[in-house]
Motif scaffolding. Sequence first.
Motif, mmCIF file in Angstrom:
data_model
loop_
_atom_site.group_PDB
_atom_site.id
_atom_site.type_symbol
_atom_site.label_atom_id
_atom_site.label_comp_id
_atom_site.label_asym_id
_atom_site.label_seq_id
_atom_site.Cartn_x
_atom_site.Cartn_y
_atom_site.Cartn_z
ATOM 1 N N ILE A 250 0.937 -1.126 -0.066
ATOM 2 C CA ILE A 250 0.293 0.019 0.279
ATOM 3 C C ILE A 250 0.900 1.092 -0.080
ATOM 4 C CG2 ILE A 250 -1.863 1.411 1.404
ATOM 5 C CD1 ILE A 250 -2.288 -1.746 2.706
ATOM 6 N N LEU A 251 0.806 2.163 -1.057
ATOM 7 C CA LEU A 251 1.331 3.429 -0.830
ATOM 8 C C LEU A 251 0.949 4.631 -0.339
ATOM 9 C CD1 LEU A 251 4.241 5.135 -2.230
ATOM 10 C CD2 LEU A 251 2.948 4.804 -4.644
ATOM 11 N N LEU A 252 1.041 5.526 0.291
ATOM 12 C CA LEU A 252 0.025 6.596 0.971
ATOM 13 C C LEU A 252 0.807 7.805 0.401
ATOM 14 C CD1 LEU A 252 -1.010 5.252 4.318
ATOM 15 C CD2 LEU A 252 -2.215 5.189 2.449
ATOM 16 N N THR A 253 0.576 8.881 -0.318
ATOM 17 C CA THR A 253 1.124 10.051 -0.645
ATOM 18 C C THR A 253 0.854 11.223 0.638
ATOM 19 O OG1 THR A 253 0.019 10.681 -2.190
ATOM 20 C CG2 THR A 253 1.097 9.391 -2.715
ATOM 21 N N TYR A 254 1.014 12.231 1.059
ATOM 22 C CA TYR A 254 0.776 12.679 1.436
ATOM 23 C C TYR A 254 1.607 14.790 1.020
ATOM 24 C CZ TYR A 254 -0.324 9.765 4.999
ATOM 25 O OH TYR A 254 -0.814 9.083 6.379
ATOM 26 N N ASP A 255 1.787 15.768 1.415
ATOM 27 C CA ASP A 255 1.607 17.004 1.111
ATOM 28 C C ASP A 255 3.135 17.184 0.549
ATOM 29 O OD1 ASP A 255 -0.577 17.582 0.253
ATOM 30 O OD2 ASP A 255 -0.124 19.014 2.112
ATOM 31 N N THR A 256 4.007 16.537 1.354
ATOM 32 C CA THR A 256 5.537 16.419 1.943
ATOM 33 C C THR A 256 5.811 14.851 1.899
ATOM 34 O OG1 THR A 256 5.766 16.768 4.286
ATOM 35 C CG2 THR A 256 5.730 18.757 2.837
ATOM 36 N N ALA A 257 5.569 13.934 2.433
ATOM 37 C CA ALA A 257 6.063 12.289 2.763
ATOM 38 C C ALA A 257 5.466 11.448 1.750
ATOM 39 C CB ALA A 257 5.909 12.485 4.015
ATOM 40 N N GLN A 258 5.272 10.160 2.084
ATOM 41 C CA GLN A 258 5.161 8.918 1.643
ATOM 42 C C GLN A 258 5.901 8.128 2.479
ATOM 43 O OE1 GLN A 258 6.918 6.711 -1.709
ATOM 44 N NE2 GLN A 258 6.762 8.644 -2.793
ATOM 45 N N ALA A 259 3.808 6.715 2.169
ATOM 46 C CA ALA A 259 4.626 6.167 2.715
ATOM 47 C C ALA A 259 4.389 4.492 2.491
ATOM 48 C CB ALA A 259 3.495 5.853 3.977
ATOM 49 N N ILE A 260 4.986 3.811 2.984
ATOM 50 C CA ILE A 260 4.908 2.030 2.041
ATOM 51 C C ILE A 260 4.614 1.008 3.276
ATOM 52 C CG2 ILE A 260 5.807 0.125 0.730
ATOM 53 C CD1 ILE A 260 8.382 2.771 -0.828
ATOM 54 N N ILE A 261 4.046 0.491 2.861
ATOM 55 C CA ILE A 261 3.518 -0.222 3.903
ATOM 56 C C ILE A 261 3.260 -1.848 2.831
ATOM 57 C CG2 ILE A 261 1.148 -0.993 5.192
ATOM 58 C CD1 ILE A 261 0.646 2.008 5.240
ATOM 59 N N GLU A 262 4.008 -2.283 3.625
ATOM 60 C CA GLU A 262 4.205 -3.597 3.147
ATOM 61 C C GLU A 262 3.618 -5.202 4.718
ATOM 62 O OE1 GLU A 262 8.526 -4.633 2.330
ATOM 63 O OE2 GLU A 262 8.622 -2.897 1.341
ATOM 64 N N ALA A 263 2.584 -5.499 3.611
ATOM 65 C CA ALA A 263 1.610 -6.576 4.966
ATOM 66 C C ALA A 263 1.572 -7.762 4.033
ATOM 67 C CB ALA A 263 0.043 -6.351 4.753
ATOM 68 N N SER A 264 2.362 -8.833 4.774
ATOM 69 C CA SER A 264 1.948 -10.272 3.873
ATOM 70 C C SER A 264 1.920 -11.055 4.803
ATOM 71 C CB SER A 264 3.855 -10.069 3.740
ATOM 72 O OG SER A 264 3.925 -11.362 2.466
ATOM 73 N N TRP A 265 1.554 -12.362 3.963
ATOM 74 C CA TRP A 265 1.574 -14.133 4.790
ATOM 75 C C TRP A 265 2.744 -14.249 4.010
ATOM 76 C CZ3 TRP A 265 -4.811 -14.613 5.070
ATOM 77 C CH2 TRP A 265 -4.502 -14.050 6.059
ATOM 78 N N ASN A 266 3.915 -13.520 3.432
ATOM 79 C CA ASN A 266 4.657 -14.232 3.358
ATOM 80 C C ASN A 266 6.579 -14.306 3.663
ATOM 81 O OD1 ASN A 266 3.033 -15.891 -0.075
ATOM 82 N ND2 ASN A 266 1.922 -13.894 0.186
ATOM 83 N N TRP A 267 6.356 -13.316 3.988
ATOM 84 C CA TRP A 267 7.707 -13.195 4.898
ATOM 85 C C TRP A 267 8.010 -14.805 5.337
ATOM 86 C CZ3 TRP A 267 9.443 -8.874 3.206
ATOM 87 C CH2 TRP A 267 8.657 -7.526 3.457
ATOM 88 N N PRO A 268 10.065 -14.871 5.185
ATOM 89 C CA PRO A 268 10.597 -16.135 5.487
ATOM 90 C C PRO A 268 10.476 -15.948 6.941
ATOM 91 C CG PRO A 268 11.440 -14.680 4.960
ATOM 92 C CD PRO A 268 10.271 -13.781 4.180
ATOM 93 N N MET A 269 10.077 -15.252 7.646
ATOM 94 C CA MET A 269 9.897 -15.268 9.277
ATOM 95 C C MET A 269 9.464 -14.275 9.706
ATOM 96 S SD MET A 269 12.445 -12.518 8.312
ATOM 97 C CE MET A 269 14.142 -13.806 7.957
ATOM 98 N N GLY A 270 9.368 -14.275 10.969
ATOM 99 C CA GLY A 270 8.012 -13.156 11.652
ATOM 100 C C GLY A 270 8.167 -11.530 11.755
ATOM 101 N N ARG A 271 7.376 -9.945 11.389
ATOM 102 C CA ARG A 271 7.948 -9.482 11.349
ATOM 103 C C ARG A 271 7.566 -7.999 11.837
ATOM 104 N NH1 ARG A 271 11.243 -8.090 6.193
ATOM 105 N NH2 ARG A 271 12.044 -6.117 6.991
#
Length: 368
Positions: A250-271
Amino acid sequence: MKHHFLFLFSVLMMLSANMQSQEKPLKVGVAGLTHTHVHWILGRDDIGDIEIVGIAEPNRDLAQRYAEQHGFSMDLVYNTLDEMIAATGPEAVTAFGTIYDHLEVVETCAPKGIHVMVEKPLAVSMDHAQKMKALAEKHNIHLLTNYETTWYPTNHKAKALLNEGKIGDLRKVIVRDGHRGPKKIGVNKEFLDWLTDPQENGGGAITDFGCYGANLMTWLMQGKRPNTVTAITQQLQAENNPKVDDDATILLTYDTAQAIIEASWNWPMGRKDMELYGLTGAIYADNRNDLRVRIAEGYDGFEEEKTTLAEREAPYNDPFSLLAAVVKGSIRLSSYSLSSLENNMVVMEILDAARESAKTGKTIVLEE
């Protein structure tokens, strides 16, 4: 005179301690046992701030297993939430059923003046969330949302350092959450059945773990809503998650910043980790207790400090301690704090937009 003062002081301290010890614990009911985060409250040490007075769970076999595991009496277990409330009179209810059930819990509790804490996310949809918010406001109850990452000392330290200007103005945030997938990590059947159901959970990884990043970013941005939401989902384990996505960005944009949210049930380990990038440096909340700060030097050089943080002080280290403090009025949640309704209404707006973006392949512009 000095001895008289010391005597009076010691008497006052004893009276104060006695008053604190006599303060009755918050009477808490548990709505549902199918969300395995319920072990958080069932296995919690009794520190005197809450008392579980009843549990609503129709699945007697599940309740019996947990009763044997945690040592509570089956006399606490009722078939319905209404029965449990009528018999035990809880002051607050914690919801540990499906995310879809959160609305029904609030519909039952709010008119009775019973406060509610739900597990993340707040609801399955913005429609459910709006109904829950209206009920909470009409009946003047607290409605909190609990995230594991709310209690991470690293996240709070990262925000404090950002606010102090340690890395300059914020430009990018990356939040990564998840594990190998519910079936692969061996969650029980009662949890798996609804966690991988699009109606009961509101989606797969996009809901289960996308909410963490949306919650943290809303907090970092002091409640500001993103301008746009763009999401891509995939199903990389169709054999395990046939009805829902198991990977979402999920990519979020703001006036002066952005966020990248990586949500997964495919990581090799919990994080559950977060990275903040400012104009002059970066902060890495690697896990609950380990934090790194890098200050830029030249083109690609940096100076790094590593810290292992102690747990936060009570009641800011535990969801149920915080719930008790909020209900009893000793703490007032600030606007857009991690557990607050204001924050989590923005989270639901982000999640709804993310699901729509993934479905349509378009960027969703949030209206003012």
